[in-house]
Scaffold this active site. Structure first.
Site, short mmCIF file in Angstrom:
data_model
loop_
_atom_site.label_atom_id
_atom_site.label_comp_id
_atom_site.label_asym_id
_atom_site.label_seq_id
_atom_site.Cartn_x
_atom_site.Cartn_y
_atom_site.Cartn_z
N LYS A 126 0.86 -1.19 0.00
CA LYS A 126 0.00 0.00 0.00
C LYS A 126 0.89 1.22 0.00
O LYS A 126 2.01 1.18 0.52
CB LYS A 126 -0.88 0.02 1.25
CG LYS A 126 -2.12 0.87 1.10
CD LYS A 126 -3.26 0.06 0.52
CE LYS A 126 -4.47 0.90 0.21
NZ LYS A 126 -5.61 0.04 -0.17
N ASP A 166 -7.03 4.20 -4.54
CA ASP A 166 -7.69 4.07 -3.24
C ASP A 166 -8.34 5.45 -3.02
O ASP A 166 -8.56 6.18 -4.00
CB ASP A 166 -6.68 3.71 -2.14
CG ASP A 166 -7.35 3.25 -0.84
OD1 ASP A 166 -7.72 2.08 -0.75
OD2 ASP A 166 -7.50 4.07 0.10
O1 2IT Z 1 -8.11 -1.54 -0.79
C1 2IT Z 1 -7.97 -2.05 -1.91
O2 2IT Z 1 -8.06 -3.27 -2.10
C2 2IT Z 1 -7.71 -1.16 -3.04
N1 2IT Z 1 -7.59 0.05 -2.85
C3 2IT Z 1 -7.51 -1.71 -4.44
C4 2IT Z 1 -6.15 -2.26 -4.62
C5 2IT Z 1 -5.82 -2.68 -6.02
O3 2IT Z 1 -4.64 -3.01 -6.24
O4 2IT Z 1 -6.68 -2.69 -6.90
#
Ligand code: 2IT
Length: 445
Positions: A126, A166
């Site tokens: 993340k 996100d």
């Molecule tokens: O919290 C999540 O799963 C997302 N923000 C999407 C992450 C993604 O790699 O599509």
């Protein structure tokens, strides 16, 4: 067991002082899996728990940019590369003033288990920044994204780390980030997901988190011989996730009566449907970060500074941000007849709220409910590698199948007594086993 969990958590807290969201996310997972680990000593011997709570790599960097007045601004950028045992790091970027290392570590940690649950080969990561898009012009957002990628590009890649969106990062931001990555590397690759449909993006990716959440709710209801038809649903948020959920809920005959923003919530007794759902996209594009505009446009009540959990409903789906529903909210919802809470935002409920809901009604955690988003990101990666595009029918079918499979996994590991499923336990153990086994296979790395 409680003592073992406490001893473990004491160490985590000592090693990561002040990171309370991270502690909360770890505590929930450790409570679920400690009994399983005690029964399977191979994980204990290999210190899998101790290793899994430590990110493989954390990158923090300065993001300088120039605003429209010619003034220099400085933000902080992050990428937490948490676990790559089952695939490249994968997870979104969050741009929001509330972003701290603790927030991104909790999100990255959750992502490990969520990505594992999808059955696709993706590790957990993340990233993001404390950048505040409110009131910024499109050019300011572009310059910020470009500066952010000028550092991030050296740490990511289609086989290394594949960020996505996100909160605060949607199609527009992914476009600016991708453009700068391509320029710096002179390479057109699937380094990000959530791309535009004409340049490597996947159909259904924008809808995927909301659609997937509703498919998961359908499974939970089916298990109780119930359906979505005629159900009253309260949603929080008005972004991409609430938008996708509203679309699918309407298709399946449910009625959505609330939306919310940092400013308060709206109550639409006729239902958020049709063109009103499209309007959410306009609100997001305006960079105002408020939901009151909906109330003004459609002449419905707006409750300033309040959250929608005081409204009577059958199903509540928090779709905004972490810890947006507490124990009191759950008590009120239950008192008014709510039968199901599906956490769509990551860690949308406080620990005590999630526990109470699990005990009294149907409850499922974000890492299971919202996994459809990253699942379709995984499908976007596959299409990029194969240099093909699947149809929306094909992707929707795969998404639906993945959500059913996640529900099955929750039942497999979370059945506590006849007909009672602890979805938190189920999701955590199912997500853990695959990653832990991969870590065992790969040695001490
Ligand atoms: O919290 C999540 O799963 C997302 N923000 C999407 C992450 C993604 O790699 O599509």
């Amino acid at each position: 067991m409680e003592e073992t969990v406490k001893a473990f958590m004491d160490k985590v807290i000592e090693r990561n002082p002040g990171e309370k969201e991270f502690h909360q996310a770890v505590q929930e997972v450790v409570e679920s899996i400690m009994p399983y680990i005690e029964k399977n000593p191979k994980y204990k011997k290999a210190k899998i728990l101790e290793r899994i709570v430590e990110p493989e790599r954390t990158i923090m960097f300065r993001v300088p940019w120039v605003d429209d007045k010619g003034e220099i601004q400085v933000n902080r950028g992050y990428r937490v590369e948490f676990n790559s045992a089952i695939g490249p790091y994968k997870g979104g970027l969050r741009f929001h003033p509330s972003v701290t290392l603790s927030i991104l570590k909790f999100l990255g940690f959750e992502q490990i288990f969520k990505n594992s649950l999808t059955g696709l080969p993706m590790g957990g990561g993340k990233g993001g920044s404390d950048f505040n898009a409110r009131g910024k012009s499109d050019m300011e957002i572009m310059r910020f994204c470009q500066s952010f990628m000028m550092e991030l590009f050296r740490h990511v890649g289609p086989n290394t780390d594949v960020p996505a969106g996100d909160i605060g990062v949607g199609g527009r931001e992914i476009g600016y980030l991708f453009g700068m990555y391509k320029k710096l590397r002179n390479e057109f690759t699937g380094v990000l997901t959530g791309k535009g449909i004409n340049w490597g993006g996947s159909l259904i990716r924008p809808e995927a988190t909301g659609y997937g959440a509703v498919y998961f709710v359908q499974e939970m209801l089916e298990n109780k011989n119930e359906t979505l038809k005629g159900k009253i649903v309260t949603l929080s948020g008005f972004g991409n996730v609430a938008w996708g959920a509203a679309l699918k809920l309407n298709q399946l005959g449910a009625k959505v009566v609330t939306l919310s923003g940092p400013d308060g919530y709206i109550y639409d007794k006729d239902g958020v449907k049709g063109e009103k759902i499209d309007y959410l996209l306009e609100m997001r594009a305006s960079n105002n970060d408020r939901v009151e505009d909906y109330a003004k446009k459609y002449k419905v009540p707006f409750y300033s500074g309040k959250r929608p959990w005081e409204v009577k409903c059958d199903i509540a789906m928090p779709c905004a941000t972490q810890n947006e529903m507490d124990e009191n909210d759950v008590k009120n919802l239950i008192k008014k007849g709510c039968m199901l809470i599906a956490e769509v935002s990551n860690m949308g409920c406080t620990a005590s709220a999630a526990k109470l809901a699990t005990e009294k009604i149907l409850f499922a955690p974000g890492k299971a409910v919202n996994a459809g988003g990253v699942a379709v990101s995984g499908l976007e990666m596959t299409q990029n590698s194969m240099r093909i595009s699947w149809t929306s029918e094909e992707i929707d079918k795969q998404l639906h199948h993945i959500m059913k499979t996640i529900h099955d996994s929750c039942v497999k590991y979370g059945l506590v007594q006849k007909e009672k499923i602890d979805y938190i336990k189920g999701a955590n153990i199912a997500g853990f086993v695959k990653v832990a086994d991969a870590m065992l296979d790969q040695g001490i790395v």
